[in-house]
Write an enzyme that holds these catalytic residues in place. Sequence first.
Site, PDB file in Angstrom:
ATOM      1  N   HIS A  44       1.336  -2.172   0.377  1.00 16.11           N
ATOM      2  CA  HIS A  44      -0.274  -2.454  -0.437  1.00 16.11           C
ATOM      3  C   HIS A  44      -1.168  -3.487   0.247  1.00 16.11           C
ATOM      4  O   HIS A  44      -0.809  -4.678   0.322  1.00 16.11           O
ATOM      5  CB  HIS A  44      -0.070  -2.957  -1.874  1.00 16.11           C
ATOM      6  CG  HIS A  44      -0.890  -2.594  -2.717  1.00 16.11           C
ATOM      7  ND1 HIS A  44      -0.896  -1.635  -3.153  1.00 16.11           N
ATOM      8  CD2 HIS A  44      -1.964  -3.295  -3.173  1.00 16.11           C
ATOM      9  CE1 HIS A  44      -1.970  -1.637  -4.149  1.00 16.11           C
ATOM     10  NE2 HIS A  44      -2.547  -3.161  -3.891  1.00 16.11           N
ATOM     11  N   CYS A  45      -2.192  -2.940   0.273  1.00 15.76           N
ATOM     12  CA  CYS A  45      -2.813  -3.245   1.255  1.00 15.76           C
ATOM     13  C   CYS A  45      -4.265  -3.732   0.468  1.00 15.76           C
ATOM     14  O   CYS A  45      -5.087  -3.280  -0.076  1.00 15.76           O
ATOM     15  CB  CYS A  45      -3.300  -2.920   2.848  1.00 15.76           C
ATOM     16  SG  CYS A  45      -4.596  -3.683   3.733  1.00 15.76           S
ATOM     17  N   PRO A  46      -4.318  -5.541   0.188  1.00 13.36           N
ATOM     18  CA  PRO A  46      -5.036  -4.915  -1.301  1.00 13.36           C
ATOM     19  C   PRO A  46      -6.921  -5.421  -0.389  1.00 13.36           C
ATOM     20  O   PRO A  46      -7.741  -5.226  -0.868  1.00 13.36           O
ATOM     21  CB  PRO A  46      -4.978  -6.800  -1.411  1.00 13.36           C
ATOM     22  CG  PRO A  46      -4.624  -7.697  -0.735  1.00 13.36           C
ATOM     23  CD  PRO A  46      -3.468  -6.367   0.299  1.00 13.36           C
TER      24      PRO A  46
END
Length: 230
Positions: free
Chosen positions: A168-170
Site C-alpha cells: 500500500h503506497c501512501p
Amino acid sequence: MTIKQYTPIMSNRNWEVFPGRNKFYCDGRIIMARNNGVFYFTVVLIVVTSGLFFAFDCPYLFDKVSPAAPFVAAWLFIFVMSTLFRTAFSDPGIVPRASTEEVTYIEKTLETPNQDPQTYRPPPRVKEISINGQTFKLKFCFTCKIFRPPRASHCSMCDNCVERFDHHCPWVGNCVGKRNYKYFFMFLVSLSIYCCYLFAFVVTHLVMLSQGKEESFISAMKQSPARYPL
C-alpha cells in the site's frame, strides 16, 4: 378502472455498498484509499516544482540553450502526472468478498458427516487445490470470507484482498496490485527521469548565468527558485 403508477425500484450499485475502506468519486469510476492526504502532497510537490521550473528556467533555456528543452520537460510532466493519476484512481485488483450464499456454501462443504449442525466450525486457514498436477495453497481471509488466490493478500489500510498485492503506497493513495502495478512502475521510472532532467537543466541555467561574473552565483540562484524543491 384505475391504472397503478409504476415506480421503478432503484438498486444500489456495488460501489455504494462497498464494504472496504475506499472512497469513490465520479459515480464509482475513481477509487482511492480513505487516508489519501499524502497523495495530495505528492501532487502539490510535483506541480509546484514544475511550475517554478517552467516560470523561471524555461524562458532562459528556450532562448539560450534549445527550444526543445521546455517541450521535453512538458512532455515528461504530462506523462508523470498521467501515470500517477492512473495508479491512484484505478482498481488495484480487489478480490470481491464472498456473498452470504457463498459463505453458506463454504461452510457446508467443510462440514463432517458426524458434526453437530448447531456447532460452528470455522474454515481452515489453508486449503490445497490441484491445477494441472500442481498443488497450490489458498489462504482463507476471515474478513472477506474467501480463499484468496495465490499471491493475493489483505490490505489493512483499505480492508480489501488485493490480487498480486505488492504494497500500500501512501504517496499514490492506493494499493499497488495486479491491475495498476505497471502504471506504478512507469510512474517511478518517469519521475526519476523527470527529476534528473529538471536538476540537470537547473544546474545548466545557474552555471550559464554565473559564467564570466565573479561572485554572482548567489544572484544567479535567486533567478532560479526551482532549485529549492529539487
